[in-house]
Design a protein around this motif. Structure first.
Motif, mmCIF file in Angstrom:
data_model
loop_
_atom_site.group_PDB
_atom_site.id
_atom_site.type_symbol
_atom_site.label_atom_id
_atom_site.label_comp_id
_atom_site.label_asym_id
_atom_site.label_seq_id
_atom_site.Cartn_x
_atom_site.Cartn_y
_atom_site.Cartn_z
ATOM 1 N N UNK A 1 0.837 -1.204 0.000
ATOM 2 C CA UNK A 1 0.000 0.000 0.000
ATOM 3 C C UNK A 1 0.869 1.250 0.000
ATOM 4 N N UNK A 2 1.944 1.244 0.784
ATOM 5 C CA UNK A 2 2.865 2.376 0.805
ATOM 6 C C UNK A 2 3.476 2.587 -0.579
ATOM 7 N N UNK A 3 3.927 1.517 -1.201
ATOM 8 C CA UNK A 3 4.488 1.623 -2.541
ATOM 9 C C UNK A 3 3.465 2.222 -3.499
ATOM 10 N N UNK A 4 2.228 1.755 -3.427
ATOM 11 C CA UNK A 4 1.194 2.273 -4.326
ATOM 12 C C UNK A 4 0.923 3.752 -4.064
ATOM 13 N N UNK A 5 1.064 4.192 -2.813
ATOM 14 C CA UNK A 5 0.852 5.603 -2.498
ATOM 15 C C UNK A 5 2.023 6.476 -2.946
ATOM 16 N N UNK A 6 3.234 5.907 -2.994
ATOM 17 C CA UNK A 6 4.423 6.672 -3.376
ATOM 18 C C UNK A 6 4.586 6.820 -4.884
ATOM 19 N N UNK A 7 4.100 5.837 -5.630
ATOM 20 C CA UNK A 7 4.220 5.865 -7.082
ATOM 21 C C UNK A 7 3.184 6.837 -7.641
ATOM 22 N N UNK A 8 3.618 7.695 -8.543
ATOM 23 C CA UNK A 8 2.685 8.616 -9.180
ATOM 24 C C UNK A 8 2.358 8.089 -10.572
ATOM 25 N N UNK A 9 1.226 7.415 -10.696
ATOM 26 C CA UNK A 9 0.866 6.864 -12.008
ATOM 27 C C UNK A 9 0.687 7.984 -13.038
ATOM 28 N N UNK A 10 1.209 7.749 -14.216
ATOM 29 C CA UNK A 10 1.130 8.757 -15.271
ATOM 30 C C UNK A 10 0.070 8.419 -16.309
ATOM 31 N N UNK A 11 -0.654 7.317 -16.109
ATOM 32 C CA UNK A 11 -1.690 6.939 -17.062
ATOM 33 C C UNK A 11 -2.789 6.163 -16.351
ATOM 34 N N UNK A 12 -3.921 6.052 -17.003
ATOM 35 C CA UNK A 12 -5.077 5.383 -16.408
ATOM 36 C C UNK A 12 -4.791 3.919 -16.087
ATOM 37 N N UNK A 13 -4.061 3.228 -16.947
ATOM 38 C CA UNK A 13 -3.774 1.811 -16.710
ATOM 39 C C UNK A 13 -2.976 1.618 -15.426
ATOM 40 N N UNK A 14 -1.976 2.441 -15.189
ATOM 41 C CA UNK A 14 -1.198 2.342 -13.951
ATOM 42 C C UNK A 14 -2.081 2.649 -12.744
ATOM 43 N N UNK A 15 -2.955 3.627 -12.863
ATOM 44 C CA UNK A 15 -3.884 3.936 -11.765
ATOM 45 C C UNK A 15 -4.789 2.739 -11.481
ATOM 46 N N UNK A 16 -5.279 2.096 -12.522
ATOM 47 C CA UNK A 16 -6.143 0.923 -12.366
ATOM 48 C C UNK A 16 -5.385 -0.249 -11.735
ATOM 49 N N UNK A 17 -4.121 -0.424 -12.114
ATOM 50 C CA UNK A 17 -3.276 -1.469 -11.537
ATOM 51 C C UNK A 17 -3.186 -1.289 -10.020
ATOM 52 N N UNK A 18 -2.835 -0.081 -9.571
ATOM 53 C CA UNK A 18 -2.679 0.168 -8.143
ATOM 54 C C UNK A 18 -4.020 0.075 -7.409
ATOM 55 N N UNK A 19 -5.081 0.496 -8.040
ATOM 56 C CA UNK A 19 -6.406 0.372 -7.425
ATOM 57 C C UNK A 19 -6.768 -1.101 -7.239
ATOM 58 N N UNK A 20 -6.528 -1.905 -8.266
ATOM 59 C CA UNK A 20 -6.807 -3.341 -8.185
ATOM 60 C C UNK A 20 -5.948 -3.987 -7.097
ATOM 61 N N UNK A 21 -4.692 -3.608 -7.012
ATOM 62 C CA UNK A 21 -3.805 -4.141 -5.984
ATOM 63 C C UNK A 21 -4.361 -3.856 -4.588
ATOM 64 N N UNK A 22 -4.753 -2.623 -4.336
ATOM 65 C CA UNK A 22 -5.282 -2.264 -3.012
ATOM 66 C C UNK A 22 -6.551 -3.057 -2.708
ATOM 67 N N UNK A 23 -7.404 -3.229 -3.687
ATOM 68 C CA UNK A 23 -8.638 -4.000 -3.502
ATOM 69 C C UNK A 23 -8.299 -5.449 -3.177
ATOM 70 N N UNK A 24 -7.357 -6.009 -3.910
ATOM 71 C CA UNK A 24 -6.974 -7.405 -3.746
ATOM 72 C C UNK A 24 -6.440 -7.686 -2.341
ATOM 73 N N UNK A 25 -5.539 -6.841 -1.850
ATOM 74 C CA UNK A 25 -4.947 -7.126 -0.538
ATOM 75 C C UNK A 25 -5.873 -6.742 0.608
ATOM 76 N N UNK A 26 -6.906 -5.957 0.316
ATOM 77 C CA UNK A 26 -7.878 -5.602 1.358
ATOM 78 C C UNK A 26 -8.926 -6.699 1.564
ATOM 79 N N UNK A 27 -9.070 -7.598 0.575
ATOM 80 C CA UNK A 27 -10.053 -8.655 0.688
ATOM 81 C C UNK A 27 -9.685 -9.597 1.823
ATOM 82 N N UNK A 28 -10.696 -10.133 2.481
ATOM 83 C CA UNK A 28 -10.429 -11.060 3.578
ATOM 84 C C UNK A 28 -9.825 -12.348 3.026
ATOM 85 N N UNK A 29 -9.027 -13.053 3.831
ATOM 86 C CA UNK A 29 -8.389 -14.291 3.388
ATOM 87 C C UNK A 29 -9.413 -15.322 2.942
ATOM 88 N N UNK A 30 -9.018 -16.140 1.936
ATOM 89 C CA UNK A 30 -9.898 -17.186 1.435
ATOM 90 C C UNK A 30 -9.557 -18.518 2.057
#
Length: 143
Positions: free
Chosen positions: A114-143
């Motif tokens: 999450x810290x890495x995703x907050x420090x990186x400044x995405x320069x395009x929509x795809x990079x923004x979507x990547x980091x958003x998906x990452x945050x969603x993925x790690x926030x999900x409860x364990x399976x």
């Protein structure tokens, strides 16, 4: 230049050695094609951003879609780009062996992502979507 990001689900949970083998293969191939990016594997799910020449990235993505190690490969963003989000990353990966990792280490790993995703400044929509998906993925409860 071109970038895309996709998500998928592992057919079987991958061991650290299987991931290391996959990454060695990916790094060798990607270096020869001048493709960079970031691969996150967490709790049986992948999210990956690839960037480079459009033809090379699309050919790689076509290969990835056919890889029997995962299923439900879904492209969720693609862009033309001027500069890379991961210019010096052949393919990033942090080995996380859930069977030998305590809860503190797992939580630290998640905080670091999450810290890495907050420090990186995405320069395009795809990079923004990547980091958003990452945050969603790690926030999900364990399976």
């Amino acid at each position: 230049m071109y970038t895309l990001t996709y998500e998928s689900t592992a057919v079987n949970i991958m061991t650290s050695s299987e991931m290391e083998s996959l990454l060695e293969e990916a790094r060798t191939h990607n270096k020869s094609k001048d493709i960079t990016g970031c691969l996150i594997y967490y709790k049986g799910k992948f999210v990956q951003l690839l960037e480079g020449d459009k033809k090379e990235v699309q050919e790689l993505y076509d290969r990835i879609k056919k890889d029997p190690r995962h299923k439900e490969v879904t492209l969720f963003s693609e862009d033309k780009i001027i500069k890379r989000t991961f210019p010096n990353w052949g393919m990033a990966y942090y080995p996380m062996d859930e069977e030998h990792t305590n809860q503190y280490e797992l939580e630290q790993f998640k905080r670091n992502l999450i810290l890495l995703s907050d420090l990186v400044e995405p320069t395009n929509l795809t990079a923004k979507q990547f980091w958003k998906k990452l945050k969603t993925m790690i926030a999900e409860s364990p399976t």
